[in-house]
Design an enzyme around this catalytic site. Sequence first.
Site, PDB file in Angstrom:
ATOM      1  N   CYS A   1       0.519  -1.135  -0.061  1.00 45.63           N
ATOM      2  CA  CYS A   1      -0.129  -0.036  -0.009  1.00 45.63           C
ATOM      3  C   CYS A   1       0.713   1.255  -0.093  1.00 45.63           C
ATOM      4  CB  CYS A   1      -0.886   0.092   1.281  1.00 45.63           C
ATOM      5  SG  CYS A   1      -2.236  -1.363   1.184  1.00 45.63           S
TER       6      CYS A   1
ATOM      7  N   ARG B   1      10.550  -9.128   4.321  1.00 52.91           N
ATOM      8  CA  ARG B   1      10.829  -8.926   5.681  1.00 52.91           C
ATOM      9  C   ARG B   1      11.822  -9.661   6.179  1.00 52.91           C
ATOM     10  NH1 ARG B   1       4.411  -8.475   7.515  1.00 52.91           N
ATOM     11  NH2 ARG B   1       3.643  -6.883   5.881  1.00 52.91           N
TER      12      ARG B   1
ATOM     13  N   GLU C   1      12.533 -11.309   8.796  1.00 51.91           N
ATOM     14  CA  GLU C   1      11.574 -11.967   9.874  1.00 51.91           C
ATOM     15  C   GLU C   1      12.311 -12.514  11.206  1.00 51.91           C
ATOM     16  OE1 GLU C   1       8.669 -12.177  10.198  1.00 51.91           O
ATOM     17  OE2 GLU C   1       7.524 -11.778   8.319  1.00 51.91           O
TER      18      GLU C   1
ATOM     19  N   ARG D   1       6.423 -18.850   7.137  1.00 51.07           N
ATOM     20  CA  ARG D   1       7.218 -17.260   7.344  1.00 51.07           C
ATOM     21  C   ARG D   1       8.533 -17.332   6.507  1.00 51.07           C
ATOM     22  NH1 ARG D   1       5.809 -13.899  10.819  1.00 51.07           N
ATOM     23  NH2 ARG D   1       4.091 -15.402  11.976  1.00 51.07           N
TER      24      ARG D   1
ATOM     25  N   ASP E   1      -8.170 -10.644  10.427  1.00 54.78           N
ATOM     26  CA  ASP E   1      -7.111 -11.656   9.767  1.00 54.78           C
ATOM     27  C   ASP E   1      -8.019 -12.913   9.667  1.00 54.78           C
ATOM     28  OD1 ASP E   1      -5.184 -10.301  10.097  1.00 54.78           O
ATOM     29  OD2 ASP E   1      -4.283 -11.127  12.058  1.00 54.78           O
TER      30      ASP E   1
ATOM     31  N   ASN F   1      -5.444 -11.021   5.158  1.00 55.64           N
ATOM     32  CA  ASN F   1      -6.362 -10.200   5.895  1.00 55.64           C
ATOM     33  C   ASN F   1      -7.239  -9.351   4.950  1.00 55.64           C
ATOM     34  OD1 ASN F   1      -4.623  -8.232   4.896  1.00 55.64           O
ATOM     35  ND2 ASN F   1      -3.507  -8.141   6.691  1.00 55.64           N
TER      36      ASN F   1
ATOM     37  N   CYS G   1      -7.719  -2.174   2.293  1.00 54.49           N
ATOM     38  CA  CYS G   1      -6.611  -2.965   1.410  1.00 54.49           C
ATOM     39  C   CYS G   1      -6.937  -4.535   1.908  1.00 54.49           C
ATOM     40  CB  CYS G   1      -5.493  -2.632   1.499  1.00 54.49           C
ATOM     41  SG  CYS G   1      -4.714  -2.690   3.122  1.00 54.49           S
TER      42      CYS G   1
HETATM   43  P1  ATP Z   1       2.071 -12.439  10.903  1.00 57.58           P
HETATM   44  O1  ATP Z   1       1.577 -12.014  12.245  1.00 57.58           O
HETATM   45  O2  ATP Z   1       2.015 -14.047  10.458  1.00 57.58           O
HETATM   46  O3  ATP Z   1       3.876 -12.174  10.811  1.00 57.58           O
HETATM   47  P2  ATP Z   1       1.646  -9.821   9.602  1.00 57.58           P
HETATM   48  O4  ATP Z   1       0.596  -9.535  10.621  1.00 57.58           O
HETATM   49  O5  ATP Z   1       2.801  -9.537   9.762  1.00 57.58           O
HETATM   50  O6  ATP Z   1       1.757 -11.542   9.543  1.00 57.58           O
HETATM   51  P3  ATP Z   1       0.453  -8.362   7.635  1.00 57.58           P
HETATM   52  O7  ATP Z   1       1.427  -7.508   7.928  1.00 57.58           O
HETATM   53  O8  ATP Z   1      -0.898  -8.298   7.941  1.00 57.58           O
HETATM   54  O9  ATP Z   1       1.007  -9.923   8.217  1.00 57.58           O
HETATM   55  O10 ATP Z   1       0.761  -8.797   5.922  1.00 57.58           O
HETATM   56  C1  ATP Z   1      -0.423  -9.172   5.107  1.00 57.58           C
HETATM   57  C2  ATP Z   1      -0.178 -10.727   4.683  1.00 57.58           C
HETATM   58  O11 ATP Z   1       0.956 -10.780   4.105  1.00 57.58           O
HETATM   59  C3  ATP Z   1      -0.354 -12.014   5.497  1.00 57.58           C
HETATM   60  O12 ATP Z   1      -1.792 -12.125   5.881  1.00 57.58           O
HETATM   61  C4  ATP Z   1       0.432 -12.997   5.116  1.00 57.58           C
HETATM   62  O13 ATP Z   1      -0.462 -13.331   4.018  1.00 57.58           O
HETATM   63  C5  ATP Z   1       1.410 -12.120   4.305  1.00 57.58           C
HETATM   64  N1  ATP Z   1       2.706 -12.154   5.066  1.00 57.58           N
HETATM   65  C6  ATP Z   1       3.129 -11.347   5.859  1.00 57.58           C
HETATM   66  N2  ATP Z   1       4.310 -11.453   6.240  1.00 57.58           N
HETATM   67  C7  ATP Z   1       4.549 -12.993   5.501  1.00 57.58           C
HETATM   68  C8  ATP Z   1       5.766 -13.662   5.766  1.00 57.58           C
HETATM   69  N3  ATP Z   1       6.898 -13.350   6.574  1.00 57.58           N
HETATM   70  N4  ATP Z   1       5.679 -14.856   4.893  1.00 57.58           N
HETATM   71  C9  ATP Z   1       4.737 -14.922   4.120  1.00 57.58           C
HETATM   72  N5  ATP Z   1       3.593 -14.258   4.062  1.00 57.58           N
HETATM   73  C10 ATP Z   1       3.582 -13.219   4.805  1.00 57.58           C
HETATM   74 ZN    ZN Z   2      -2.664  -2.943   2.101  1.00 55.75          ZN
HETATM   75 MG    MG Z   3       4.602 -10.354  10.624  1.00 55.77          MG
END
Ligand code: ATP
Ligand code: ZN
Ligand code: MG
Length: 487
Positions: free
Chosen positions: A291, A321, A323, A332, A400, A421, A446
């Site tokens: 976004c 990211r 992680e 992840r 979520d 989400n 979004c």
């Molecule tokens: P989590 O709590 O599992 O780390 P997040 O809250 O960080 O997820 P968002 O920032 O809401 O995730 O990102 C939106 C979407 O992007 C998530 O629903 C997921 O499908 C995807 N996503 C986010 N981080 C990852 C990752 N490290 N690996 C794979 N998909 C991801």
């Molecule tokens: Zn977004």
């Molecule tokens: Mg996360």
Amino acid sequence: VFSKDLKHDVSEEIDKANKDILKRGSKKRGAKVVRHKLVKNRLDVEIISDETVRAHDGFIRLKKFLAEQIGRKYKVGIKEAKVDEYKIMFKLDHEVKKKISIPFAESVKIDKRQCVLRLKDLDLKMLMENYVDRMIKLIQEKSIDYGGKAEHWKLIWQSKKKKIAWTRDPSLEMEKANWIIRGKGRGQWFFSIPATQIIQAMVQVVEKELLEALRFKEVIIPKMVTWDTWIKSGHAKGIYPEIYYVATPKTRDPDFWEEICDYFKITREVPIEKIKEKIDGPIGGITYAQCPPFWDSVEKKILAKDSIPLKVFDRSGTSMRYESGGIHGIERVDEFHRIEIIWIDTPEGVEKIRQDLVSRFRYIFDRVLDLEWRMADVTPWFLAQEGKKDGPEGNIGTIDFEGYLPYKGKREGDAWLEFQNVSNNGPKYPEAFSVKGQKDILWSGCSGIGLERWLAVFIAQKGMDPENWPSRFKRIVGKLEKPFKWV
Ligand code: ATP
Ligand code: ZN
Ligand code: MG
């Protein structure tokens, strides 16, 4: 400090200031100069205040006032103004046991909820640009964080229990079968033929049942994000530990880089420390959420009436990211593929589109993929990514979608994975990026579809044998191709 020595006392001016400008706008005591001393061209003052006129505001008002009064009368100016010592006492909203420290503070002392913040040697920039109020706010925020407040999470819907094909770890099994291969980078994967085929079948379902059905159009959003964008989106408040940083060469000139090339040719090692001296930045990072760079691309524009609602999606590149230690298989990952759906409309329109999306998603998960899943109200993602933990407000919030991972254990426990989400982001983005309607108030929403996560949830529940897959999805995938074999 005045431009020359003052021959007369300034008590009269200080009295005037105490009675007038230092109280202005205050229903309580405001600020007051309680002591002053003039020696040659240097005037020392001590100001005590309550929260209605902060001492630093009082100081700036006083400086302006004296400049006018004394400047007019005696033809002297103010050469310099600074604060040697600033002591701020305030009550925290929460009790904290852990030590809090923040930049620019000499000390932060906390006793139960009483906080004493001491600052030294403050220049005019710090006083005029309101560092002080932001420091108080930051201590309040940290007191909430350190108080161990959990992120908001509330179950709103749960599917029926579904027939589970197996209880194996999908990443491990797919890796064994050569469907996926570990990439060389951290948390990065190569998706081989069958895994890609399944992901593309999922994309087809999303296209047909959701994007086309609700008339979203595809766009390509930039994937390198500059600080400026993250400052406006709020991400600059918190995402530093998770960024993949981007740096640029100090110059494109080959001569400037010759040493690095030569060094490699001799040692066969890339001289990272030497490279660090030759690059600028980081100038920003790789897309974290899709976004913010979307919004910065349409910054300060007025959306024409017949372009409302604006409904687009992006799947043009990866997000990255860094992680935490918890990276596991494809659930992840550091480099991931996400279809991001973005819409802009009136406040009512935004909420309606969010509901349309939720019902299309329900259809896909229930009728096409036959998943066991649930929905929860969580801290809106843009707040979470700023480091906050608040719940939703009215229609503004994030849902979520979580899928059950049988290999991780019982349904009652922690065996659920967020795989996408849907959010109503309210006025946040139109305001942050000054995007307006001709007449209408604009909100936005979004939804992020994480393809690695969809694959992980599906294989975790349905296994790798298409015999156990729901027939509709099996038809969309077609005959499952074999991965290449290595002998
Ligand atoms: P989590 O709590 O599992 O780390 P997040 O809250 O960080 O997820 P968002 O920032 O809401 O995730 O990102 C939106 C979407 O992007 C998530 O629903 C997921 O499908 C995807 N996503 C986010 N981080 C990852 C990752 N490290 N690996 C794979 N998909 C991801
Ligand atoms: Zn977004
Ligand atoms: Mg996360």
